[in-house]
Design an enzyme around this catalytic site. Structure first.
Site, PDB file in Angstrom:
ATOM      1  N   ASP A  20     -72.679 -15.365  24.146  1.00 31.29           N
ATOM      2  CA  ASP A  20     -71.954 -16.155  23.266  1.00 31.29           C
ATOM      3  C   ASP A  20     -71.618 -15.349  22.057  1.00 31.29           C
ATOM      4  OD1 ASP A  20     -70.604 -18.211  21.892  1.00 31.29           O
ATOM      5  OD2 ASP A  20     -72.516 -19.258  21.467  1.00 31.29           O
ATOM      6  N   ASP A 115     -64.881 -17.033  24.961  1.00 33.78           N
ATOM      7  CA  ASP A 115     -65.985 -16.340  23.971  1.00 33.78           C
ATOM      8  C   ASP A 115     -67.124 -16.494  24.799  1.00 33.78           C
ATOM      9  OD1 ASP A 115     -66.260 -19.009  23.296  1.00 33.78           O
ATOM     10  OD2 ASP A 115     -66.735 -18.365  21.248  1.00 33.78           O
ATOM     11  N   GLU A 116     -67.509 -16.710  25.897  1.00 34.99           N
ATOM     12  CA  GLU A 116     -68.601 -17.295  26.454  1.00 34.99           C
ATOM     13  C   GLU A 116     -68.688 -17.060  28.008  1.00 34.99           C
ATOM     14  OE1 GLU A 116     -71.559 -20.905  25.115  1.00 34.99           O
ATOM     15  OE2 GLU A 116     -69.700 -21.396  26.385  1.00 34.99           O
TER      16      GLU A 116
END
Length: 444
Positions: A20, A115-116
């Site tokens: 993350d 973003d993960e």
């Protein structure tokens, strides 16, 4: 936990990372312009009613969080720096991060959002000596090559990895195994659990289920009665179980949609279009954040029973209709979503008072995984025009000043079609004009 006990657990289970990125949108702006690193930076859209989408860790010290209205954030922090949303920038850095994983660690990862991602490190971690060392090596490489920081949650399944990643942010590594859930997971409030929003939290709290432990120890049939099939999944997760299958083809989202129930009924087409536009913007943002595109756009409408002359009530809110259209090239462009959703609306609406409007983007594909061969008419031969920047400028201006203020030539016909459809309601005119006739009129 000792190294020996961890190794024993790992021998019969997979090793799943949840990576993350830390304050990703804000961090991208700071990586692009290092002079911003010490500023109290937030990211927001350029419009009067904007809310903070991401706050840097400096800004968070003032109590500013995602969802804080920008005007309120400016009151909380007098020297606030506002960076406008720039999805092309975020996509650039997201691709760099995923390329680092793909080229240096493993191809077995699953993009969960821009973003993960989940990473199956089962066959990889031993090269680094320990699981923690493997995680640190990944964090270090991402920082060295991009200037971005990230945190990693580690477990034997995706849910537990997801739940523990926030235990130690930013630049942290957290491990949560099934045997540790009573100590680390169960004391948390149910609202801290992944996929539990305010409505589900309220239902659970009303039934005296306040913590994840309460949920885990509840009667399964009771939870299913409360929440439907989704209750089974949440109960399963609360007990530390979950999928360990990481697939680059997988997506947690079959569709992205938003609906808005009105506090009033309306037949005003300008109000209706404004609502469709706002919902389309939200869907576009969510799709871009998850790096998703779709080929089917749907409009959802609820309206009063036109045969009823009485004031409406819940029983009369029964007209629920959906119209969808598929396109050849997948998109997350807000203007395209809006244009098609609006077109679908006018094709099905016959003037009834509207109670609810919704827009949905479906048949999703992941842009990161998608490769596309350009056709000749898509190749930019001008050598001076960056069409990504042009689209970003159009998007930002329309976001700031409202729909249909600026549009490109390819949307002209749809714009004129819209005016003709509207004239049907404004002038009781049932005349239908073809695109060819429109073009002829404009040529003259």
């Amino acid at each position: 936990m000792t190294v020996e006990s961890f190794l024993k657990t790992m021998k019969k289970n997979k090793v799943i990372f949840l990576l993350d990125m830390d304050a990703f949108f804000a961090s991208c702006h700071m990586a692009e312009d290092p002079s911003l690193k010490n500023k109290n930076l937030v990211v927001a859209s350029p419009n009067r009613r904007a809310i903070v989408t991401t706050a840097s860790y400096n800004a968070r010290k003032f109590g500013i969080r995602a969802g804080t209205p920008v005007f309120k954030a400016q009151e909380m922090c007098k020297d606030l720096y506002i960076a406008y949303s720039n999805f092309s920038l975020y996509i650039k850095y997201s691709e760099q991060v995923f390329d680092i994983i793909y080229n240096n660690f493993t191809k077995d990862f699953e993009v969960a959002s821009i973003d993960e991602c989940y990473i199956d490190m089962t066959k990889v971690w031993r090269k680094y000596g320990t699981v923690r060392s493997a995680a640190q090596a990944l964090i270090d490489m991402i920082y060295e090559q991009t200037g971005l920081t990230c945190s990693i949650g580690i477990s034997t399944n995706k849910f537990l990895a997801k739940m523990c990643v926030d235990f130690n942010k930013p630049k942290g590594i957290s491990i949560l195994l099934e045997k540790d859930i009573e100590e680390k997971l169960w004391p948390l409030s149910v609202k801290e659990m992944y996929m539990i929003g305010p409505a589900t939290e309220k239902k659970l709290n009303e039934n005296n289920i306040l913590t994840i432990k309460d949920l885990a120890l509840s009667n399964l049939n009771t939870i299913i009665d409360l929440l439907g099939k989704r209750g089974l999944t949440l109960w399963y997760w609360a007990n530390g179980k979950g999928s360990d299958q990481v697939s680059r083809e997988a997506s947690e989202f079959k569709s992205i949609g938003n609906e808005l129930t009105l506090n009033f009924t309306t037949t005003n087409y300008e109000e209706i279009e404004e609502i469709i536009y706002e919902i389309s913007l939200k869907i576009s943002n969510r799709a871009k954040q998850r790096y998703l595109q779709g080929t089917t756009i749907s409009i959802v409408v609820k309206y009063l029973d036109e045969n009823s002359n009485e004031m409406y009530n819940d029983k009369q809110r029964k007209k629920h209709i959906v119209k969808q259209e598929s396109i050849q090239d997948a998109t997350n462009d807000p203007e395209i979503i809006y244009a098609i959703a609006k077109q679908c609306f006018y094709e099905l609406w016959t003037g009834q008072p509207i109670l609810l409007l919704g827009v949905r983007l479906s048949n999703l594909t992941n842009e990161i995984e998608k490769s596309k061969q350009l056709s000749i008419d898509e190749i930019d031969l001008s050598e001076g025009i960056d069409y990504n920047k042009v689209n970003q400028i159009i998007y930002n201006l329309n976001l700031k000043f409202g729909k249909d203020k600026i549009f490109t030539g390819d949307k002209l016909i749809k714009y004129m079609d819209k005016n003709i459809v509207q004239s049907k309601f404004l002038k009781n005119d049932d005349v239908h004009i073809s695109n060819e006739q429109i073009i002829d009129k404009w040529k003259k």
